[in-house]
Design a protein around this motif. Structure first.
Motif, mmCIF file in Angstrom:
data_model
loop_
_atom_site.group_PDB
_atom_site.id
_atom_site.type_symbol
_atom_site.label_atom_id
_atom_site.label_comp_id
_atom_site.label_asym_id
_atom_site.label_seq_id
_atom_site.Cartn_x
_atom_site.Cartn_y
_atom_site.Cartn_z
ATOM 1 N N UNK A 51 0.836 -1.195 0.000
ATOM 2 C CA UNK A 51 0.000 0.000 0.000
ATOM 3 C C UNK A 51 0.878 1.255 0.000
ATOM 4 N N UNK A 52 0.599 2.188 -0.894
ATOM 5 C CA UNK A 52 1.378 3.427 -0.975
ATOM 6 C C UNK A 52 1.148 4.242 0.292
ATOM 7 N N UNK A 53 2.243 4.552 0.977
ATOM 8 C CA UNK A 53 2.173 5.349 2.204
ATOM 9 C C UNK A 53 2.765 6.733 2.029
ATOM 10 N N UNK A 54 3.541 6.932 0.945
ATOM 11 C CA UNK A 54 4.132 8.237 0.690
ATOM 12 C C UNK A 54 4.623 8.316 -0.739
ATOM 13 N N UNK A 55 4.459 9.482 -1.349
ATOM 14 C CA UNK A 55 4.930 9.722 -2.713
ATOM 15 C C UNK A 55 5.715 11.020 -2.731
ATOM 16 N N UNK A 56 6.926 10.958 -3.264
ATOM 17 C CA UNK A 56 7.766 12.137 -3.369
ATOM 18 C C UNK A 56 8.091 12.432 -4.818
ATOM 19 N N UNK A 57 8.139 13.716 -5.154
ATOM 20 C CA UNK A 57 8.509 14.164 -6.501
ATOM 21 C C UNK A 57 9.605 15.212 -6.349
ATOM 22 N N UNK A 58 10.701 15.027 -7.094
ATOM 23 C CA UNK A 58 11.827 15.961 -6.994
ATOM 24 C C UNK A 58 12.700 15.866 -8.233
ATOM 25 N N UNK A 59 13.696 16.746 -8.300
ATOM 26 C CA UNK A 59 14.629 16.757 -9.426
ATOM 27 C C UNK A 59 15.631 15.612 -9.370
ATOM 28 N N UNK A 60 15.817 15.028 -8.179
ATOM 29 C CA UNK A 60 16.727 13.893 -8.055
ATOM 30 C C UNK A 60 15.980 12.711 -7.441
ATOM 31 N N UNK A 61 16.440 11.514 -7.794
ATOM 32 C CA UNK A 61 15.797 10.310 -7.280
ATOM 33 C C UNK A 61 15.934 10.227 -5.755
ATOM 34 N N UNK A 62 17.101 10.582 -5.243
ATOM 35 C CA UNK A 62 17.315 10.488 -3.796
ATOM 36 C C UNK A 62 16.432 11.465 -3.023
ATOM 37 N N UNK A 63 16.241 12.667 -3.554
ATOM 38 C CA UNK A 63 15.372 13.643 -2.889
ATOM 39 C C UNK A 63 13.914 13.186 -2.921
ATOM 40 N N UNK A 64 13.498 12.596 -4.023
ATOM 41 C CA UNK A 64 12.125 12.088 -4.128
ATOM 42 C C UNK A 64 11.919 10.924 -3.167
ATOM 43 N N UNK A 65 12.912 10.058 -3.027
ATOM 44 C CA UNK A 65 12.807 8.916 -2.112
ATOM 45 C C UNK A 65 12.755 9.401 -0.672
ATOM 46 N N UNK A 66 13.552 10.383 -0.358
ATOM 47 C CA UNK A 66 13.559 10.950 0.993
ATOM 48 C C UNK A 66 12.190 11.549 1.342
ATOM 49 N N UNK A 67 11.601 12.267 0.408
ATOM 50 C CA UNK A 67 10.271 12.854 0.628
ATOM 51 C C UNK A 67 9.210 11.770 0.784
ATOM 52 N N UNK A 68 9.287 10.733 -0.028
ATOM 53 C CA UNK A 68 8.330 9.627 0.078
ATOM 54 C C UNK A 68 8.456 8.952 1.443
ATOM 55 N N UNK A 69 9.671 8.749 1.908
ATOM 56 C CA UNK A 69 9.888 8.131 3.220
ATOM 57 C C UNK A 69 9.369 9.031 4.339
#
Length: 72
Positions: free
Chosen positions: A45-63
């Motif tokens: 189940x999706x618990x967080x979604x991040x969008x950013x210019x870098x993959x690591x920043x998007x992953x951090x936001x999703x977490x």
């Protein structure tokens, strides 16, 4: 400061349930303006979604969003 990805991983490792956490990553846009979207899923189940210019920043936001959603 500990990253949200690390916090989330440590939480589930402590419960011997790291297998419940998965990530879906994809990019959109032209090569010179890529936007990354990363979804953090727990038990599918999706618990967080991040969008950013870098993959690591998007992953951090999703977490970070997953941690909030799960009350960790």
């Amino acid at each position: 400061m500990t990253s949200s990805v690390t916090t989330l991983n440590n939480y589930y490792q402590g419960k011997n349930a790291i297998h419940l956490v998965s990530w879906v990553e994809y990019s959109t846009g032209p090569p010179h303006q890529i936007k990354w979207t990363v979804q953090c899923k727990v038990s599918g189940e999706v618990k967080g979604t991040g969008v950013a210019d870098s993959k690591s920043a998007a992953k951090e936001e999703a977490a970070r969003l997953a941690i909030v959603a799960l009350g960790i």
